[in-house]
Design a protein around this motif. Structure first.
Motif, short mmCIF file in Angstrom:
data_model
loop_
_atom_site.label_atom_id
_atom_site.label_comp_id
_atom_site.label_asym_id
_atom_site.label_seq_id
_atom_site.Cartn_x
_atom_site.Cartn_y
_atom_site.Cartn_z
N PHE A 123 0.77 -1.31 0.05
CA PHE A 123 -0.03 0.01 -0.07
C PHE A 123 1.01 1.13 -0.09
N VAL A 124 2.00 1.32 0.71
CA VAL A 124 3.05 2.29 0.72
C VAL A 124 3.32 2.46 -0.60
N LYS A 125 3.91 1.52 -1.18
CA LYS A 125 4.21 1.48 -2.71
C LYS A 125 3.31 1.98 -3.65
N PHE A 126 1.96 1.73 -3.36
CA PHE A 126 1.01 2.54 -3.94
C PHE A 126 0.70 4.01 -4.01
N LEU A 127 0.96 4.28 -2.80
CA LEU A 127 0.89 5.63 -2.64
C LEU A 127 2.21 6.47 -3.29
N TYR A 128 3.09 5.70 -3.22
CA TYR A 128 4.57 6.09 -3.84
C TYR A 128 4.43 6.31 -5.24
N ASP A 129 3.96 5.38 -5.82
CA ASP A 129 3.44 5.09 -7.33
C ASP A 129 2.54 6.40 -7.50
N TRP A 130 1.39 6.61 -6.78
CA TRP A 130 0.36 7.28 -7.19
C TRP A 130 1.15 9.01 -7.19
N ILE A 131 2.09 8.98 -6.11
CA ILE A 131 2.81 10.42 -6.06
C ILE A 131 3.35 10.75 -7.44
N LEU A 132 4.19 9.76 -7.71
CA LEU A 132 4.87 9.87 -9.17
C LEU A 132 4.29 10.04 -10.56
N SER A 133 3.18 8.90 -10.71
CA SER A 133 2.35 9.19 -11.63
C SER A 133 1.17 10.31 -11.79
N HIS A 134 0.67 10.53 -10.57
CA HIS A 134 -0.74 11.23 -10.75
C HIS A 134 -0.28 12.90 -10.35
N ILE A 135 0.41 12.78 -9.14
CA ILE A 135 0.99 14.28 -8.87
C ILE A 135 1.89 14.87 -9.86
N ALA A 136 2.89 14.23 -10.14
CA ALA A 136 4.19 14.50 -10.97
C ALA A 136 3.71 14.54 -12.43
N HIS A 137 2.62 13.97 -12.86
CA HIS A 137 2.18 13.92 -14.42
C HIS A 137 0.86 14.60 -14.72
N GLU A 138 -0.24 13.82 -14.18
CA GLU A 138 -1.37 13.89 -14.40
C GLU A 138 -1.90 15.26 -13.92
N ASP A 139 -1.51 15.60 -12.65
CA ASP A 139 -1.79 17.12 -11.93
C ASP A 139 -1.04 18.14 -12.59
N LYS A 140 -0.03 17.77 -13.27
CA LYS A 140 0.58 18.82 -14.07
C LYS A 140 -0.13 19.40 -15.09
N LEU A 141 -1.03 18.41 -15.73
CA LEU A 141 -1.87 18.79 -17.04
C LEU A 141 -3.10 19.93 -16.50
#
Length: 159
Positions: A123-141
């Protein structure tokens, strides 16, 4: 997707906040920093209590899940309101990602009785992946349309 290089994290952290995560939207950036802190708190709690037969890591997970649930309710609502106000074209797709994240958290909460240390770390890894993919990419949009919306609102106030 832009290549993200994390700053050197202290041994007690799982992920460090990186300036490249910032959108330039103060309220959203502050909420994203909270998610990074939550991820680190969960990781630290699990790691410091994993050898403790008293199950201290379980309490860390319970606490982090509660914070995560609160985060999801506040942050996703705020972000979705901003996307709608800015008439962000990718709103439906972005909201679907928020809904999937929420479902994942709820699944962990519902299945908490069967959570092992391994699944807690996953689950921690899931949060980490979310930060990298969603925040650092999707939210940039969403940054450009939301910042433009803020500028338009500010200009109208000055009239």
């Amino acid at each position: 997707m832009e290549d993200i290089h994390l700053e050197e994290a202290p041994a007690s952290s799982y992920i460090s906040w990186n300036k490249s995560f910032e959108l330039g939207i103060p309220v959203i950036d502050a909420q994203h920093k909270k998610l990074v802190a939550l991820c680190n708190s969960l990781y630290q709690g699990i790691m410091s209590n994993r050898k403790n037969s008293g199950g201290g890591w379980e309490q860390s997970l319970i606490d982090a899940l509660q914070e995560c649930t609160d985060y999801v309710q506040t942050h996703f609502h705020d972000e979705e309101v901003l996307m709608k106000a800015a008439r962000y074209e990718g709103y439906a797709k972005h909201k679907k990602e928020h809904d999937m994240f929420t479902k994942k958290i709820l699944d962990v909460v519902q299945n908490f009785g069967s959570v092992s240390i391994t699944s807690a770390l996953q689950f921690v890894k899931f949060l980490y992946d979310w930060i990298l993919s969603h925040i650092a990419h999707e939210d940039k949009l969403i940054a450009k349309p939301v910042i433009e919306y803020y500028r338009t609102m500010q200009a109208e106030k000055c009239r």
